[in-house]
Scaffold this motif. Structure first.
Motif, PDB file in Angstrom:
ATOM      1  N   VAL A   5       0.851  -1.191   0.000  1.00  0.00           N
ATOM      2  CA  VAL A   5       0.000   0.000   0.000  1.00  0.00           C
ATOM      3  C   VAL A   5       0.884   1.238   0.000  1.00  0.00           C
ATOM      4  O   VAL A   5       1.644   1.469   0.953  1.00  0.00           O
ATOM      5  N   GLU A   6       0.757   2.029  -1.057  1.00  0.00           N
ATOM      6  CA  GLU A   6       1.532   3.259  -1.169  1.00  0.00           C
ATOM      7  C   GLU A   6       0.801   4.431  -0.523  1.00  0.00           C
ATOM      8  O   GLU A   6      -0.437   4.446  -0.472  1.00  0.00           O
ATOM      9  N   SER A   7       1.570   5.398  -0.069  1.00  0.00           N
ATOM     10  CA  SER A   7       1.011   6.631   0.472  1.00  0.00           C
ATOM     11  C   SER A   7       2.028   7.745   0.302  1.00  0.00           C
ATOM     12  O   SER A   7       3.196   7.490  -0.029  1.00  0.00           O
ATOM     13  N   GLY A   8       1.576   8.979   0.548  1.00  0.00           N
ATOM     14  CA  GLY A   8       2.486  10.112   0.505  1.00  0.00           C
ATOM     15  C   GLY A   8       2.418  10.951  -0.753  1.00  0.00           C
ATOM     16  O   GLY A   8       3.097  11.980  -0.847  1.00  0.00           O
ATOM     17  N   GLY A  35      10.953  -2.196  -5.502  1.00  0.00           N
ATOM     18  CA  GLY A  35      11.140  -1.214  -6.564  1.00  0.00           C
ATOM     19  C   GLY A  35      10.040  -0.187  -6.579  1.00  0.00           C
ATOM     20  O   GLY A  35       8.950  -0.404  -6.036  1.00  0.00           O
ATOM     21  N   TRP A  36      10.365   0.947  -7.174  1.00  0.00           N
ATOM     22  CA  TRP A  36       9.377   1.986  -7.453  1.00  0.00           C
ATOM     23  C   TRP A  36       9.303   2.181  -8.965  1.00  0.00           C
ATOM     24  O   TRP A  36      10.340   2.208  -9.653  1.00  0.00           O
ATOM     25  N   VAL A  93       1.387   8.413 -11.617  1.00  0.00           N
ATOM     26  CA  VAL A  93       1.023   7.509 -10.536  1.00  0.00           C
ATOM     27  C   VAL A  93       2.267   6.684 -10.215  1.00  0.00           C
ATOM     28  O   VAL A  93       2.885   6.109 -11.125  1.00  0.00           O
ATOM     29  N   TYR A  94       2.624   6.646  -8.947  1.00  0.00           N
ATOM     30  CA  TYR A  94       3.822   5.935  -8.506  1.00  0.00           C
ATOM     31  C   TYR A  94       3.403   4.638  -7.821  1.00  0.00           C
ATOM     32  O   TYR A  94       2.532   4.639  -6.941  1.00  0.00           O
ATOM     33  N   TYR A  95       4.060   3.565  -8.234  1.00  0.00           N
ATOM     34  CA  TYR A  95       3.761   2.231  -7.728  1.00  0.00           C
ATOM     35  C   TYR A  95       4.987   1.637  -7.049  1.00  0.00           C
ATOM     36  O   TYR A  95       6.108   1.796  -7.540  1.00  0.00           O
ATOM     37  N   CYS A  96       4.771   0.914  -5.969  1.00  0.00           N
ATOM     38  CA  CYS A  96       5.857   0.102  -5.441  1.00  0.00           C
ATOM     39  C   CYS A  96       5.606  -1.359  -5.801  1.00  0.00           C
ATOM     40  O   CYS A  96       4.470  -1.758  -6.085  1.00  0.00           O
ATOM     41  N   GLY A 111       1.574  -2.632  -5.701  1.00  0.00           N
ATOM     42  CA  GLY A 111       0.582  -1.855  -4.999  1.00  0.00           C
ATOM     43  C   GLY A 111      -0.381  -1.203  -5.963  1.00  0.00           C
ATOM     44  O   GLY A 111      -0.263  -1.358  -7.191  1.00  0.00           O
ATOM     45  N   GLN A 112      -1.320  -0.437  -5.415  1.00  0.00           N
ATOM     46  CA  GLN A 112      -2.353   0.219  -6.222  1.00  0.00           C
ATOM     47  C   GLN A 112      -1.915   1.578  -6.749  1.00  0.00           C
ATOM     48  O   GLN A 112      -2.557   2.124  -7.638  1.00  0.00           O
TER      49      GLN A 112
END
Length: 120
Positions: A5-8, A35-36, A93-96, A111-112
């Motif tokens: 779960v990404e945040s920030g 990874g990002w 949109v940034y994903y991990c 992640g979403q």
């Protein structure tokens, strides 16, 4: 299985900074490379940065070097992406993601995503 779960994310002016977080749950977070990635509107997803299981090695896309820093805290099951000197072209949109190897591809869990918008 790992849940991410990404945040920030958010809206920031050009030249500003954001720190993204990715919290992991499930088994053996510390055994995975993390990874990002990011995906801008109308573009393919692109690799941003990766970190190995213990944080001892990192790998960046050339365009991110010097502005972005990936790190992890295995005690908190969290990986971070510190982004400085942000530009409008960083809007995406940034994903991990979690994977077996320090790499720019081949990740197993995603992640979403969290939206980052950089205004000029």
């Amino acid at each position: 299985q790992v849940q991410l779960v990404e945040s920030g994310g958010g809206l920031v002016q050009a030249g500003g900074s954001l720190r993204l977080s990715c919290a992991a749950s499930g088994r053996a977070f510390s055994s995975y490379a993390m990874g990002w990635f990011r995906q801008a509107p109308g573009k393919e997803r692109e690799f941003v940065a990766s970190i190995n299981w213990n944080g001892g090695r990192t790998y960046y896309a050339d365009s991110m070097k010097g502005r972005f820093t990936i790190s992890r805290d295995n005690a908190k099951n969290t990986v971070y992406l510190q982004m400085n000197s942000l530009k409008p072209e960083d809007t995406a949109v940034y994903y991990c993601a979690a994977g077996a190897f320090l790499s720019d591809s081949g990740y197993l869990y995603w992640g979403q995503g969290t939206q980052v918008t950089v205004s000029s």
